[in-house]
Design a protein around this motif. Structure first.
Motif, PDB file in Angstrom:
ATOM      1  N   ARG B 121      30.583  35.474  81.481  1.00 30.07           N
ATOM      2  CA  ARG B 121      31.696  34.822  80.805  1.00 30.07           C
ATOM      3  C   ARG B 121      33.021  35.553  81.045  1.00 30.07           C
ATOM      4  O   ARG B 121      34.089  34.984  80.862  1.00 30.07           O
ATOM      5  N   LEU B 122      32.958  36.802  81.430  1.00 33.94           N
ATOM      6  CA  LEU B 122      34.185  37.535  81.717  1.00 33.94           C
ATOM      7  C   LEU B 122      34.823  37.038  83.021  1.00 33.94           C
ATOM      8  O   LEU B 122      35.991  37.291  83.277  1.00 33.94           O
ATOM      9  N   PHE B 123      34.022  36.365  83.841  1.00 33.91           N
ATOM     10  CA  PHE B 123      34.525  35.976  85.159  1.00 33.91           C
ATOM     11  C   PHE B 123      34.466  34.478  85.429  1.00 33.91           C
ATOM     12  O   PHE B 123      35.189  33.988  86.275  1.00 33.91           O
ATOM     13  N   VAL B 124      33.574  33.787  84.736  1.00 27.75           N
ATOM     14  CA  VAL B 124      33.385  32.369  85.051  1.00 27.75           C
ATOM     15  C   VAL B 124      33.372  31.569  83.756  1.00 27.75           C
ATOM     16  O   VAL B 124      33.169  32.129  82.678  1.00 27.75           O
ATOM     17  N   PRO B 125      33.553  30.275  83.872  1.00 31.10           N
ATOM     18  CA  PRO B 125      33.562  29.424  82.682  1.00 31.10           C
ATOM     19  C   PRO B 125      32.189  29.353  82.008  1.00 31.10           C
ATOM     20  O   PRO B 125      31.178  29.741  82.627  1.00 31.10           O
ATOM     21  N   PRO B 126      32.132  28.875  80.792  1.00 29.76           N
ATOM     22  CA  PRO B 126      30.875  28.917  80.029  1.00 29.76           C
ATOM     23  C   PRO B 126      29.718  28.235  80.738  1.00 29.76           C
ATOM     24  O   PRO B 126      28.610  28.761  80.762  1.00 29.76           O
ATOM     25  N   ARG B 127      29.971  27.068  81.276  1.00 31.45           N
ATOM     26  CA  ARG B 127      28.852  26.350  81.897  1.00 31.45           C
ATOM     27  C   ARG B 127      28.318  27.117  83.115  1.00 31.45           C
ATOM     28  O   ARG B 127      27.104  27.213  83.322  1.00 31.45           O
ATOM     29  N   ALA B 128      29.231  27.676  83.876  1.00 32.21           N
ATOM     30  CA  ALA B 128      28.803  28.480  85.035  1.00 32.21           C
ATOM     31  C   ALA B 128      28.029  29.702  84.580  1.00 32.21           C
ATOM     32  O   ALA B 128      27.030  30.104  85.209  1.00 32.21           O
TER      33      ALA B 128
END
Lengths: 407, 1019
Positions: B121-128
């Motif tokens: 989550r620090l780098f990508v959106p929630p779904r990812a």
């Protein structure tokens, strides 16, 4: 309610703490300052040393405190008491036998002394034999019983140890030994017959189960080596049978079971056979496969220092001279049909060795094919470089032939 | 590329819920897939799980005792971080150690799933991030780590680390002290689980994250804006520095005893080869296990991850790339150059594991992009919608398949011996105070740790190489004595030392689950007591003293003992408790990296690629597929053609035989009348022996191939086989005839016709003996008093020097030997132990060893054995030491074993060789017959040579062996060895006792033969 409960709780706590502190408080002050001399007498009872301390020329005032410290190998044991009825009674638990020094202190008076604690009656015993087996002949080691008897406190007692021994074939014998350096060493009578030497050990109230010592035969000195089958055919079937009988020591006892017998057979050239077998009840059977090479052989045996034999053995050629039929059939080498000197076919599986030889006789390649119903066929590979002839060997016979159909 | 549209808070929270729902699915998947396997006991077939259970068994018995005496004669438990073991120990009190391990591992996996989500989550959106957790659950790397390697501290510590990093991020971004406290607490737990994860994790996981957080104020300009706006990064940098400093403090304090131990007692172990350090190109098997399998499920996403290097995620990509390179082991020189000395200590598979974890955010991002983003649109443009769907579905199926295959790999590919029921062994060790001696297990694999966990008996072996301190082990690269054969000749040399000199380590019992070692055990003086109910053979060595009542053990300062017992579990508790703080100060989505909130840019409504570009990409794709197909077909055709060559057929035949693939081997045999498969198998099994039953084919080389006919109809292949046995290696040259058939070249094999006399019933007298059961009546008893020592005669023994062959090539190292004879003068059979020592000028012993194979250890009354105490290899005196003398001692106890003598031998000198025809004249099979040749010179016994008959001899069978009678190069006599007078009869006879009976050899020398045999059936 809360206030009352708090008061009750405080009172209970005070009572408990007061009781505890009271219990831990030092004894009430005793009259001290005894400046006179003291006299000490000691008495040893079971597990304890009793000291009685009295004043020299005057009674010890009641309540006079005193102590005794008893020093032994295990360390210092101290006991304290106060005088009653003009004397100080001190008891020190102590069970180690031997001399122990004590140190009595009463007021300013100090007395040193020594008390000797003797071991009690033996009630327990430990004994062992060394060695656990001896030879009846040779007496290389005197059998000994080593014993140690203990009193109830585990002290080694000096009481003599009595051993009754029952040697095989002999009457019982009683031996008594004193203890030296905490051990009693009791030599057992040297037995002359093999068997089991039993003995019982006793000292005071202490006894042990019946002990046992194995009396084994001495070194093998004699024996008879005979050839039960001295002639055989070298076709892989026959074996010479040598029987070794009556291997005994110098006193006529049968040799110990398992005694190693080494048998060597020598034949033509440097051919020799070695084997070792164990004796069973003084006997041994030695089987020697008859080698294919015909000739006379000599067998000898050796057991301990005794030499047995020599015996003459005869090996017969399994095949009649010149009776090894080998021929080329096209590119295939056919061996056989071979018939042994006894008119039978050799055992199926008997190996036939085919060797490719160079002009100098060096073996360039060697292969083994088995005989089946007295015959064998060999499909040779391409001829090795330098090969000039073939040699075929079977059952000690050999034939040499040119390469023939081999490519 | 990314949507620059600022999301509203409502949209963000909706996205968060979206991601959390996928996380929930991932947790369920993880529990179902891995939890089921773990609770089913898959970890019992892994490499490390049972070792951790052994460690846990220690803490279950003594939580505050840092000394473990059961392995390596004792080692410090502080040499390994203990949290996982403490958790198993605590849980094991109620559910047992094995189930506790499964539960702790499952806990670690679930925590890791949450950690991957939070980290992603620090780098990508929630779904990812949610997709990343699904990828974790299906990761072949995780499956291999858990279900093949059985690693627990690695997974547990990584789970803590990935959960700690978001706190560190939040602290760096916001400066809230609560986040700092939480981050440090979770880093402490990471250290407690595995300090190496903290150490390297700080570099590969924490550092890139903190770097991103520190550089965040620079905005889109990134590093380019640093010179002008560096002041904006200062607060974050200082906070990151504070976090790093506190992490170091935790790293030191939580496992302080470990650091103190490693400083005071540095590892002296010579490097033990590990396949993760191999060149994967030169060793494809290692590459498969340590590279292909871990990367199987994520390698496809690596280009996508590298493409992200152009974005603000570049620090993570850089870290991933570095881990990727380090995980390639010795394939490139870079890992060795970077790690320097640590390269030979670390197992590099952990770098690959970390890399496959670090790539997960990118995997999640790629999946989201492929499903609804620009990547999906491009795939559709190139492949078409249908092919794209098929490709995505195929990828999912392949990933699931790979994960399941790897998870169950240990079931269909055996890495460990079949499960051994240890109950009979534990019972044996417990009764009659057998635990007062040390034991050794052979062929147990990693199950040796489970046995150790269940007994108080000790073993000089172990399964934790960093802790061993015995010079006999630290100076060799042998992984375990238990599996010495897998370390080749060096491994067997170490094992031989322990077998030959067992009294040094009070080694009395051996539990053998591998018959490979049986001949070695027999010829080094051990005897088989029998077979336990679980099929494990029990061996014993006589005349070994029991362990002293109190074993020596070092002590740690009390404060270290307390810290070790308290801090690691406390770190775990505090980390969990700190989540309560999070409830009061919940992370607001705005505090996360705003750039990570944005979903991948949606596919544009128009064309994403021009028609020309699509054609080019398609062309490249088709071309690549075509090239790969053609190359593969050519390679396959070449391989098939080569495999049909005669020499390859022979190689395949022997390879199949060696691995017991009998149908495959029989398929290469020329059909011959009378040679059915059953008959062929019968011929193979009819004659056992050293080569058939106790040897492994180590090398197979084709010496020559000759053809016959034009075109060739027959081929003759000569091969040299090198057999590896516990008694050494021997070579065997075989000639094979092959015939061409429609199926290709086939080997001509004729039915094995063995010479057998007609069936006859033979009776022979034999000896048997009874000895009282072995029992130490009370702990205080002196065991020596229970032994009766037969009288021995030890004539003069000589000390000789010779050059032992150098394994590296010509020339040899100076070696020494004490040679003599011992005779049993007693009326009872003797079990013999002969010890020799080399001494320097001051009389100090500089090397000490027993006579191993070069002696007959069981002697009949009146029997003589030659002996040779060899000082070579690891028994050699230290380099530079000057040998001035030697001493020899012989002692024996009465035995009732080894009383059979059923061999005889015809012998005849042939040049400098002796041809010996060994015959079995007894009534039992001689499984491994041995010939000991004693060569005599004018002064007595000069040298000994041994030879083993490779085939078993049934009663009546004969076999020929040839022994060289020459002395070794550089042979010289240094003098007589001093003889001990303790219990030994010293005769003044020269060492050539018995030479008068000896046979003659060329050059004035003489010889004698001694024969004995290992019998498979025992006595």
């Amino acid at each position: 309610v809360n206030v009352r409960w708090r008061v009750t709780r405080l009172a209970l706590l005070s009572a408990v703490l007061g009781t505890a502190f009271g219990a831990c408080a030092p004894d009430a002050p005793t009259p001290d300052g005894w400046s006179g001399g003291v006299r000490v007498t000691s008495r040893v009872t079971r597990g304890e040393v009793h000291f009685r301390v009295t004043g020299e020329g005057a009674r010890l005032p009641d309540g006079t405190a005193g102590s005794v410290a008893l020093a032994g190998p295990a360390g210092l044991v101290t006991a304290r008491a106060v005088a009653r009825a003009g004397a100080l009674q001190l008891r020190v638990p102590f069970s180690r036998a031997g001399a122990a020094t004590y140190h009595v202190t009463v007021g300013n008076a100090r007395v040193r002394g020594r008390v000797r604690i003797a071991p009690g009656t033996p009630v327990r015993m430990h004994a062992w034999t060394d060695p656990r087996a001896v030879r009846a002949v040779g007496n290389e080691r005197v059998p000994l019983v080593v014993a140690q008897a203990y009193d109830a406190q585990g002290n080694v007692t000096p009481l003599a140890v009595r051993v009754v021994s029952y040697a095989p074939g002999a009457r019982s014998k009683v031996t008594t030994a004193t203890v030296r350096h905490l051990l009693a060493w009791i030599p057992l009578p040297a037995p002359s017959r093999t068997g089991t030497l039993n003995f019982s050990v006793q000292s005071g109230l202490a006894r042990l189960e019946l002990g046992a010592l194995d009396v084994l035969p001495g070194v093998a000195a004699t024996g008879v080596l005979r050839a039960e089958v001295a002639t055989g055919w070298g076709d892989g079937r026959d074996a010479w049978q040598l029987r070794l009988r009556n291997v005994t020591d110098s006193a006529g006892n049968r040799a110990a079971n398992g005694t190693a017998v080494t048998v060597t057979a020598r034949g033509p050239g440097a051919l020799r056979y070695d084997t070792t077998v164990p004796t069973v009840e003084g006997d041994a059977l030695v089987t020697i496969p008859v080698p294919p090479g015909a000739g006379r052989y000599v067998a000898e045996g050796r057991v301990d220092a005794a030499r047995l034999g020599p015996l003459a053995l005869v090996a017969r050629s399994p095949l009649r001279s010149g009776s090894l039929p080998v021929r080329w059939n096209g590119a295939t080498l056919r061996i056989g049909r071979i018939v042994t000197a006894r008119g039978a076919l050799p055992d199926t599986g008997t190996p036939v060795t085919v060797q490719w030889l160079s002009a100098s006789g060096r073996v360039l390649r060697e292969e083994v094919v088995p005989l089946v119903a007295g015959s064998a066929t060999y499909d040779p590979p391409p001829v090795p470089a330098g090969a000039v002839r073939l040699r075929v060997r079977v059952l000690g016979a050999e034939a040499t032939l040119p390469l023939g159909g081999a490519r | 590329m990314w949507s620059g549209v600022a999301l509203t808070l409502t949209e963000r929270l909706a996205g968060e819920r979206d991601g959390l729902s996928v996380l929930g699915a991932a947790l369920l998947l993880m529990a179902l897939l891995h939890g089921t396997l773990l609770l089913g006991g898959s970890f019992e077939r892994t490499y490390d799980a049972l070792i951790h259970i052994f460690f846990a068994s220690h803490y279950a018995q003594a939580w505050f005792d840092p000394w473990e005496p059961r392995w390596y004669t004792g080692f410090w438990m502080v040499s390994y971080p203990p949290l996982a073991h403490y958790l198993i120990a605590a849980l094991g009190k109620t559910v047992g150690l094995k189930l506790a391990f499964a539960l702790v591992q499952l806990f670690a996996l679930l925590l890791l799933t949450v950690g991957v989500y939070r980290f992603s989550r620090l780098f990508v959106p929630p779904r990812a991030a949610g997709y990343a957790t699904i990828a974790l659950a299906l990761s072949s790397s995780l499956a291999e780590t858990v279900h093949v390697f059985g690693q627990l501290p690695t997974t547990l510590s990584l789970a803590f680390l990935l959960n700690a990093i978001p706190f560190a991020w939040a602290w760096t971004r916001t400066g809230h002290w609560v986040f700092l406290a939480q981050g440090v607490a979770w880093m402490a737990a990471t250290t407690a689980a595995h300090h190496v994860t903290t150490l390297f994790g700080s570099v590969f996981f924490t550092a890139p994250v903190l770097l991103v957080a520190v550089l965040a104020p620079l905005g889109a300009g990134g590093l380019r804006g640093l010179p002008r706006h560096w002041r904006a990064t200062l607060p974050g940098a200082l906070r990151a520095g504070a976090f790093a400093a506190l992490t170091v403090v935790m790293l030191v304090v939580v496992v302080l005893s470990y650091w103190a131990w490693s400083r005071a007692d540095p590892i002296t172990q010579v490097p033990i080869p590990h396949a993760s350090r191999f060149d994967f190109l030169a060793n494809p098997t290692a590459g498969l296990v340590f590279w292909v399998v871990p990367w199987a499920s994520t390698l496809l996403f690596l280009p996508y991850a590298w493409a992200q290097a152009r974005t603000w995620r570049w620090p993570l990509v850089a870290s991933l790339t570095l881990l990727f390179v380090l995980g390639t082991g010795g394939t490139t020189p870079i890992p060795r150059a970077l790690l320097r000395g640590a390269f030979d200590i670390l197992t590099l598979d952990r770098f690959t594991f970390w890399a496959t974890m670090l790539i997960l955010p990118f995997v999640g991002l790629a999946v989201q992009d492929a499903l609804g983003g620009r990547l999906g649109a491009r795939l559709t443009a190139v492949l078409g919608a249908r092919v794209r769907h098929v490709a995505v579905a195929g990828l999912v199926v392949l990933t699931c398949g790979a994960s399941m295959w790897v998870s169950t790999l240990t079931r269909h590919r055996k890495f460990q011996p079949p499960e051994i029921d240890i109950t009979p062994i534990v019972s044996f060790l417990e009764k009659d105070q057998h635990w007062q001696y040390r034991y050794l297990d052979l062929g147990f694999g990693d199950q040796m740790a489970w046995l150790s966990a269940n007994t108080r008996a000790t073993t000089p072996d172990g399964n934790y190489h960093s802790a061993r301190r015995l010079p006999e082990l630290t100076t060799t690269a042998v992984e375990r004595l238990e599996g010495a054969k897998f370390s080749g000749e060096a491994g067997l040399e170490s094992l031989r030392y322990f077998l030959t000199t067992p009294e040094k380590h009070h080694l009395k019992f051996i539990f053998s689950n591998d018959a490979f070692y049986d001949p070695l055990l027999h010829f080094t003086g051990w005897h088989r007591l029998g077979t336990l109910e679980n099929g494990v053979a029990l061996w014993e060595r006589e005349d070994v003293p029991p362990l002293p009542a109190r074993l020596p053990r070092p002590e740690l300062p009390t404060y270290q003992v307390v810290m070790w017992g308290v801090l690691p579990p406390a770190a775990f508790v505090v980390a969990l408790a700190s989540l309560g703080l999070a409830a009061r100060r919940r992370t607001h989505p705005d505090e996360l990296e705003p750039r990570a909130q944005a979903a991948p840019a949606p596919a544009p409504t128009g064309a994403v690629m021009t028609a020309g570009r699509v054609r080019v990409v398609r062309g490249v794709l088709v071309g690549a597929v075509a090239v790969l197909s053609v190359t593969g077909a050519v390679a396959a055709w070449g391989s098939v053609r080569a495999a049909r060559a005669p020499e390859r057929v022979v190689l395949r035949y022997w390879d199949a035989l060696d691995f017991r693939r009998y149908p495959e081997a029989y398929a290469l045999v020329q059909p011959t009348r009378g040679l059915t498969q059953e008959r062929w198998l019968l011929d193979l099994s009819a004659r056992g022996g050293l080569r058939a039953s106790y040897a492994k084919l180590a090398d197979l080389r084709v010496l020559s191939v000759k053809y016959d006919g034009s075109p060739p109809a027959r081929a003759f292949v000569r091969v040299r086989l090198r057999w590896f046995t516990a008694l050494g290696s021997f070579t065997d040259v075989r000639d094979h005839e092959l015939r061409r058939s429609t199926a290709g070249w086939r080997i001509v094999i004729r039915p094995d016709v063995q010479e057998r006399a007609p069936v006859r019933f033979t009776l022979q007298p034999s000896l048997s003996a009874f000895t009282a059961p072995r029992r130490l009546t009370s702990p205080g008893d002196d065991s020596a008093s229970a032994l009766d020592r037969p009288r021995l005669d030890l004539p003069e023994a000589r000390l000789v020097r010779f050059d032992s062959p150098s394994p590296g090539g010509p020339g040899g190292r100076a070696s020494y030997a004490i040679i003599g004879t011992v005779r049993n003068e007693d009326a009872r059979p003797a079990d013999l132990t002969i010890s020799g020592a080399l001494r320097d000028a001051s009389g100090r012993a500089i090397a000490r060893v027993n006579a191993g194979r070069f002696a007959m250890h069981k002697l009949l009354p009146g029997e003589t054995t030659p002996f040779m105490v060899l000082f070579e290899g690891i028994n050699a005196p230290p380099r530079g030491a000057r040998v001035a003398g030697a001493s020899v001692d012989a002692r024996a106890v009465v035995t009732g074993r080894g009383l059979t003598r059923n061999l005889g031998a015809w012998s005849e000198p042939d040049g400098d060789s002796l041809r010996v025809q060994v015959a079995n004249t007894g009534t039992r099979e001689a499984t491994v017959p041995r010939v000991l040749l004693g060569v005599y010179d004018a002064r007595g016994l000069a040298w000994m040579i041994e030879a083993f008959v490779p085939l078993a001899l049934a009663p009546g069978d004969t076999a020929e062996v040839t022994l060289r009678t020459s002395l070794p190069p550089g042979y010289s006599v240094l003098g007589n060895a001093e003889r001990s007078v303790d219990g030994v009869l010293l005769s003044g006879r020269p060492g050539g006792a018995g030479s008068s009976d000896a046979g003659a050899l060329p050059g004035g020398r003489r010889f004698r033969l001694w024969l004995d045999a290992f019998q498979r059936e025992g006595e």
